[in-house]
Design a protein around this motif. Sequence first.
Motif, PDB file in Angstrom:
ATOM      1  N   PRO A  56      -0.795   5.600   3.882  1.00 36.85           N
ATOM      2  CA  PRO A  56      -1.419   6.920   4.034  1.00 36.85           C
ATOM      3  C   PRO A  56      -2.227   7.061   5.323  1.00 36.85           C
ATOM      4  O   PRO A  56      -2.175   8.102   5.989  1.00 36.85           O
ATOM      5  N   ALA A  57      -2.944   5.978   5.700  1.00 30.34           N
ATOM      6  CA  ALA A  57      -3.714   6.035   6.943  1.00 30.34           C
ATOM      7  C   ALA A  57      -2.797   6.110   8.149  1.00 30.34           C
ATOM      8  O   ALA A  57      -3.072   6.822   9.123  1.00 30.34           O
ATOM      9  N   TYR A  58      -1.692   5.379   8.087  1.00 27.20           N
ATOM     10  CA  TYR A  58      -0.720   5.405   9.191  1.00 27.20           C
ATOM     11  C   TYR A  58      -0.153   6.812   9.365  1.00 27.20           C
ATOM     12  O   TYR A  58      -0.101   7.355  10.479  1.00 27.20           O
ATOM     13  N   ILE A  59       0.288   7.410   8.276  1.00 26.51           N
ATOM     14  CA  ILE A  59       0.888   8.748   8.348  1.00 26.51           C
ATOM     15  C   ILE A  59      -0.134   9.773   8.815  1.00 26.51           C
ATOM     16  O   ILE A  59       0.160  10.635   9.652  1.00 26.51           O
TER      17      ILE A  59
ATOM     18  N   VAL B 201       4.075  -1.635  10.400  1.00 28.05           N
ATOM     19  CA  VAL B 201       3.409  -0.448   9.861  1.00 28.05           C
ATOM     20  C   VAL B 201       1.947  -0.754   9.578  1.00 28.05           C
ATOM     21  O   VAL B 201       1.040  -0.002   9.930  1.00 28.05           O
ATOM     22  N   GLN B 202       1.728  -1.890   8.940  1.00 31.80           N
ATOM     23  CA  GLN B 202       0.354  -2.248   8.592  1.00 31.80           C
ATOM     24  C   GLN B 202      -0.503  -2.417   9.850  1.00 31.80           C
ATOM     25  O   GLN B 202      -1.637  -1.943   9.926  1.00 31.80           O
ATOM     26  N   ARG B 203       0.064  -3.073  10.856  1.00 27.59           N
ATOM     27  CA  ARG B 203      -0.677  -3.319  12.076  1.00 27.59           C
ATOM     28  C   ARG B 203      -0.985  -2.018  12.820  1.00 27.59           C
ATOM     29  O   ARG B 203      -2.082  -1.796  13.301  1.00 27.59           O
ATOM     30  N   ARG B 204       0.026  -1.116  12.904  1.00 30.10           N
ATOM     31  CA  ARG B 204      -0.196   0.134  13.626  1.00 30.10           C
ATOM     32  C   ARG B 204      -1.140   1.060  12.863  1.00 30.10           C
ATOM     33  O   ARG B 204      -1.862   1.846  13.467  1.00 30.10           O
ATOM     34  N   ALA B 205      -1.146   0.985  11.544  1.00 30.81           N
ATOM     35  CA  ALA B 205      -2.077   1.802  10.773  1.00 30.81           C
ATOM     36  C   ALA B 205      -3.515   1.419  11.094  1.00 30.81           C
ATOM     37  O   ALA B 205      -4.407   2.260  11.180  1.00 30.81           O
TER      38      ALA B 205
END
Length: 462
Positions: free
Chosen positions: A144-147, A20-24
């Motif tokens: 939040p940035a990912y979403i 998640v962190q990486r894709r965000a």
Amino acid sequence: MSGAVIGDWHQHYTVTLMAVQRRATRAADQSTVKVTGVTTHTASVPAHEDSTDRFAGLLTPDSLSALMRSTWTWDDRALRRDLAVLLVGVLSSAARFVATVLGPKLLADTGNPLREQFLSDAIDPARFDRAAAAGFASVREDAPAYIAAQTRQLEYPPPSAWLDLVRSDGESGLGSALRGYGNSLSDSPFYGTIGLAWQTLRAVSRDNGKAIEYADQIAAGTISATLAAAEQTGSWDPALVRTRAIETPDEWQLTGVKQFVPAAESADVIFVIARSTAGPSLFAVTKSAPGVTVTPLEVVDSTRPLSQVALTDTPAVLLGAEGAGGRLMMRAIDLATTALAAEQVGLIEKAMSMLVGHTPESSGTAEFHTRVAEVALDHVAAAGLWRRALAEDAAGSAEAAPAAAAAHVGCSAAAVRAATAAAELVGPSPETAALLRRALSGSLLFGGPALSHERFLERLGV
């Protein structure tokens, strides 16, 4: 199923936090982010996770079966459900599960042959909790940035393109269509007609001309159809099929009652699993045929209408080999639940869009950010499980059935959690109520968690 594959389920969830962190971080630089591009299972695990990998490596079908057989717990249905949860869950759950199974045999060495290899992990589940908490803290910052990136950049095909996708790309196109179907909370009969009926026909022997003819008509949009498999219990267990098929000199005739049949009211043809002297078999019934009564059921989710289908000496056409319906039911539910997983990913994305589009008073609180991060994790995990099920099936892999069952367990739970979070954080509204009901209806459609967890264990050979 190989021990390595069991470990893969755990690695998938262990690295989800990092994924998640990486894709965000990457999302802002991509012009289009598609869920079908999420591949969380390929992430690498840092060196300090070696002990976690070692424990995951212990969780093989052979070792887990032996562990439960070494105590009194093998037939304990509650523990078997716990086992299914941990196999698509987290390692701290596995450590606690092992401790529960061993019971007093964990406290003292009385000769249990498996105690030593599980001992260090079973007595320290907090080690896994600490690792997860540390990862989650960093994910919460980026969620939040990912979403926001996902909801801004994801694209869904319009309903008018759904059948075209199926015709051009088969099951892969069906997945893309159903993601949009779920995200739009569509009440069309598309899932019953394509996700159930069309896919079941494709699973029938390729040389069955009548099944191919029906499948082609469905794909062309000239007929609508559905599959009637479950009966009063809601189970898809072939042993519970009570609808009778009797062969007369002129035709087959079916008598019985099917329940929980999607899209039956709009169907032109109903494909029915009924029991002949050879066993469960697949039959085609024209809805207008004598002896067919379709009764809509009262449902909690108006976007997923379900019906009772009663048959009384109803003329029918046998499709495929007589007695092959039991194997076909197993194959059909794997295909149907993988298709449903695509819909559930779309539902999670709907929940994400609600969170982005609404800023409640609590948005600055730690609890709000925690819930948003949990939804992001559920999205990545569900998309990964769905993608894996698609890939294993496309490859004709021996792991296709376990992957489909895992997707059903994981995506069902994730969709319910995400819809619940949206309802809590956004507040009551017709839209959040509809989302939550849709998520619940999907999670219960094939018998609910008790049956889906046991089906997963059966596919694993545990």
